[in-house]
Write an enzyme that holds these catalytic residues in place. Structure first.
Site, mmCIF file in Angstrom:
data_model
loop_
_atom_site.group_PDB
_atom_site.id
_atom_site.type_symbol
_atom_site.label_atom_id
_atom_site.label_comp_id
_atom_site.label_asym_id
_atom_site.label_seq_id
_atom_site.Cartn_x
_atom_site.Cartn_y
_atom_site.Cartn_z
ATOM 1 N N THR A 143 64.133 -1.341 70.457
ATOM 2 C CA THR A 143 64.994 -0.190 70.204
ATOM 3 C C THR A 143 66.488 -0.363 69.879
ATOM 4 O O THR A 143 66.948 -1.518 70.463
ATOM 5 C CB THR A 143 65.149 0.567 71.648
ATOM 6 N N SER A 149 62.699 5.904 68.268
ATOM 7 C CA SER A 149 61.374 6.073 68.008
ATOM 8 C C SER A 149 60.917 5.859 66.590
ATOM 9 O O SER A 149 59.929 5.441 66.297
ATOM 10 C CB SER A 149 60.693 7.528 68.296
ATOM 11 N N GLY A 182 65.118 -4.050 78.366
ATOM 12 C CA GLY A 182 64.888 -4.525 79.791
ATOM 13 C C GLY A 182 64.782 -6.001 79.843
ATOM 14 O O GLY A 182 64.204 -6.911 79.035
ATOM 15 N N ARG A 320 54.878 19.069 109.128
ATOM 16 C CA ARG A 320 55.971 19.707 109.299
ATOM 17 C C ARG A 320 55.533 21.128 109.647
ATOM 18 O O ARG A 320 54.866 21.735 108.832
ATOM 19 C CB ARG A 320 57.253 19.828 108.220
ATOM 20 N N GLY A 412 64.998 19.144 102.839
ATOM 21 C CA GLY A 412 66.385 18.381 103.266
ATOM 22 C C GLY A 412 65.816 16.876 103.486
ATOM 23 O O GLY A 412 66.335 15.890 102.901
ATOM 24 N N THR A 433 60.381 8.962 78.380
ATOM 25 C CA THR A 433 61.407 8.491 77.203
ATOM 26 C C THR A 433 60.877 7.101 76.669
ATOM 27 O O THR A 433 60.527 6.781 75.377
ATOM 28 C CB THR A 433 62.832 8.543 77.384
ATOM 29 N N GLU A 435 58.578 3.712 75.629
ATOM 30 C CA GLU A 435 57.404 3.464 74.903
ATOM 31 C C GLU A 435 56.748 4.682 74.309
ATOM 32 O O GLU A 435 55.636 5.019 74.081
ATOM 33 C CB GLU A 435 56.237 3.352 75.888
ATOM 34 N N ASP A 437 59.233 8.478 73.141
ATOM 35 C CA ASP A 437 59.637 9.856 73.547
ATOM 36 C C ASP A 437 58.629 10.896 73.437
ATOM 37 O O ASP A 437 57.644 10.861 72.606
ATOM 38 C CB ASP A 437 60.757 10.288 72.642
#
Length: 656
Positions: A143, A149, A182, A320, A412, A433, A435, A437
């Site tokens: 990229t 892309s 990365g 809950r 919450g 996004t 590998e 979009d």
């Protein structure tokens, strides 16, 4: 509406469903689950970026002895040759920490995959053993700031210099900077760099031969940038704090000629370019096709993260309590409310559907990548590439939807980092996004359908393939899945009049989704025929039809997922398990129909009365799923440590 009787919730039901969802590589899933549990591999809080990155790298080192990093590489290169196990292992890390999953995927899947699949024996011997063992840390530099892309238009250049026998890697513009990579922020010492190869033989003018991949050293042993290399850190992101994303700029960096990954093309000492694939476009798509494993893994891991999110929310809804029941002093559990059931249980059904389709895709990818290349049918390989794009889109979108809905469903508590959902939401966001979009991939899926995988149009630009489709003499028809005989049998057995048939019949469900895809496909092709007019602007036609194309792609994704689901149920003989799966299939289909009721009504695919029945049906199916909700999510097999959060502690729930 007639639906299967709801089976009773039980550990036996969970175990039976888990066995089906774990699939072919169940043993691998268990190894990774045990590692997550034993190592406490969950998202961390309170660490700095540097601390988190070192923590994740340390976790990766603990994974090497488990064996699955080697699974992704062929036996002749030092691996075990079990591609499916490699994908499944990284997928299962989605139940733990997505930073670890991404970091591992970059190292062994992307960087390692590029070296093995695009390189030859020289590169395999030089790099693979080291990158399996983490002695060689790499990144995947595709990229660019100006090109994401659109890989064919990358600007980074690799110019061959015959006088020195070297390639010169260069970033000619600011938009050519490698971005979001990365590993490039801190740890990577090497990069698999995608660049425009420029060369010419004796007497030839050097020209671009298209995008090729090179192995380029970027840092020395101490982590300092090598001469001509400038790296920078992307810093804080929306999530994935343990992944050291960074940027790389090349200033006329020299590398040996041998570091071109030359499986599909080579450059001789004198600069002569050669390739066994004559077509530039075919060569480019062949190279990218070998890297399909990354896309399969991203979709799979996103699915695991989505299942984790929906498990947290469902289990919270089972402890809950809120508001008194009419005429009773005790408060109701959240999951007893129909609105809450509608919020969560259709997502559980989608998770089942996509997990089953993902398992099928992983198995097909494994068989393709471990087969003798001489026996591989190119059309079949392209079909799997298209399916990988489709499942990646659907699975990452499901994960994003599920985790966001889970966060909101937990109120919450869902906003507290200690309960992991906000961390998970930040980590999963980018999966839609990278590998590919999702919108671009959805259009790619539609394009492949419209052109019926015709070799004539592979690699054409938007204008070119619009013209091709517009000028096709034959009608575009929906190709039937001949390999799925069970699907065809169900279609033959069902009433062709979908308005009169039973909506819980799988044949009717298949026909409704197929009819929608077929209609959308035909009308998209018809709209594109306008490009043949004398005054037509093909690019304008493409732009005007873009929303239609996306709809085609989405319809295709939903249809192939249903087919995989139907196929799996056929082989299940245990009655409670089969009933639970049918319940999930029906809820998957009914919720799809409800979500797109506007289209079905507008195109007279269903009547107003049937539309009302579909809405009622979702309610009824949710009611049937409510008693077994705990078993349904337990079947995902999320490790206990990932569910060890304060909001699920009975001591913190609201007493009746």
């Amino acid at each position: 509406m007639s639906a299967p009787t709801s089976p009773a919730s039980s550990p036996e039901l969970s175990a039976s469903l888990r066995a089906l969802l774990d699939g072919r590589w169940a043993a691998t899933r268990e190894v990774v689950r045990e590692q997550i549990q034993a190592g406490g591999v969950v998202p961390q809080v309170g660490l700095s970026l540097d601390e988190y990155r070192e923590y994740v790298l340390g976790q990766m080192k603990q994974m090497v002895p488990l064996g699955f990093p080697a699974d992704g590489f062929r036996t002749e290169n030092g691996g075990t040759g079990d591609a499916g196990a490699a994908v499944t292992a990284i997928e299962t890390l989605g139940y733990g920490d997505l930073s670890l999953m991404v970091k591992a995927g970059v190292q062994w899947g992307l960087f390692g995959g590029a070296v093995e699949n695009l390189g030859t024996a020289y590169h395999h011997e030089k790099y693979i053993r080291g990158l399996i063992d983490l002695d060689i840390l790499g990144c995947f530099a595709m990229t660019e700031t100006g090109h994401g892309s659109n890989v064919q238009q990358l600007e980074t250049t690799a110019t061959y210099l015959p006088e020195s026998g070297e390639f010169e890697i260069h970033s000619p513009t600011s938009s050519a900077r490698k971005d979001y990579i990365g590993g490039a922020g801190a740890h990577a010492r090497y990069a698999s760099v995608f660049a425009q190869l420029i060369t010419g033989g004796p007497g030839e003018e050097p020209v671009s031969r298209g995008v090729h991949c090179f192995v380029v050293p970027i840092r020395d042993a101490d982590g300092a940038d090598l001469p001509g290399i400038t790296t920078s850190d992307c810093g804080y992101k929306g999530g994935l704090p343990g992944v050291d994303n960074g940027r790389i700029v090349f200033d006329r960096v020299r590398i040996p000629r041998a570091d071109l990954l030359n499986r599909y093309a080579d450059v001789a000492e004198d600069g002569t370019y050669s390739s066994p694939i004559e077509s530039d476009s075919k060569r480019f798509f062949t190279m990218l096709g070998t890297l399909i494993r990354g896309r399969v893994t991203v979709g799979a891991a996103a699915g695991a993260a989505g299942r984790l999110g929906i498990t947290l929310a469902t289990k919270y809804a089972l402890v809950r309590r809120q508001f008194d029941a009419p005429g009773d002093s005790s408060e109701l559990l959240l999951l007893d409310y129909r609105a809450h059931q509608r919020r969560l249980l259709p997502l559980v059904a989608r998770a089942y559907a996509f997990a089953i389709a993902q398992n099928e895709l992983t198995s097909e990818m494994h068989d393709l990548q471990t087969a003798d290349p001489a026996t591989v049918d190119p059309d079949h390989a392209r079909e799997i590439e298209g399916k990988a794009a489709a499942i990646k889109v659907g699975h990452t979108r499901l994960a994003s939807d599920a985790i966001s809905a889970a966060r909101e469903a937990c109120g919450g508590a869902g906003y507290m980092s200690e309960n992991r959902l906000p961390l998970l939401r930040g980590d999963i966001d980018v999966f839609t996004t990278f590998e590919g979009d999702n919108l671009v991939l959805t259009q790619l899926v539609a394009k492949e359908l419209l052109t019926a995988y015709a070799a004539d149009v592979r690699g054409l630009d938007a204008v070119g393939w619009v013209r091709f489709v517009a000028e096709m003499a034959r009608d575009v028809v929906l190709e039937k899945t001949a390999a799925r005989q069970v699907v065809q049998t169900l279609l033959d057995d069902s009433n062709e009049d979908t308005e009169e048939s039973e909506l819980t019949h799988p044949g009717t469900q298949l026909r409704l989704l197929r009819n929608r895809e077929d209609h959308l496909l035909r009308t998209a092709a018809a709209r594109m025929r306008r490009a043949t007019g004398e005054d037509a602007d093909p690019l304008a036609v493409f732009t005007d039809t873009q929303d239609h194309l996306i709809k085609v792609g989405e319809a295709h994704i939903e249809r192939i997922v249903l087919e995989a689901f139907v196929d799996l149920i056929t082989d299940v003989t245990d009655r409670p398990t089969r009933d639970a799966l049918k319940l999930m299939r029906n809820l998957y289909v009914y919720s799809l129909l409800e979500r797109d009721l506007g289209w079905y009504l507008m195109h007279r695919q269903v009547s107003v009365e049937r539309a009302k029945a579909i809405r009622r049906g979702v309610n009824e199916l949710c009611a049937k799923a409510r008693p077994i909700a705990d078993s349904l999510v337990d079947a995902f097999g999320v490790p206990a440590v990932a569910l060890d959060v304060p909001m699920l502690d009975p001591a913190n729930s609201v007493a009746p």
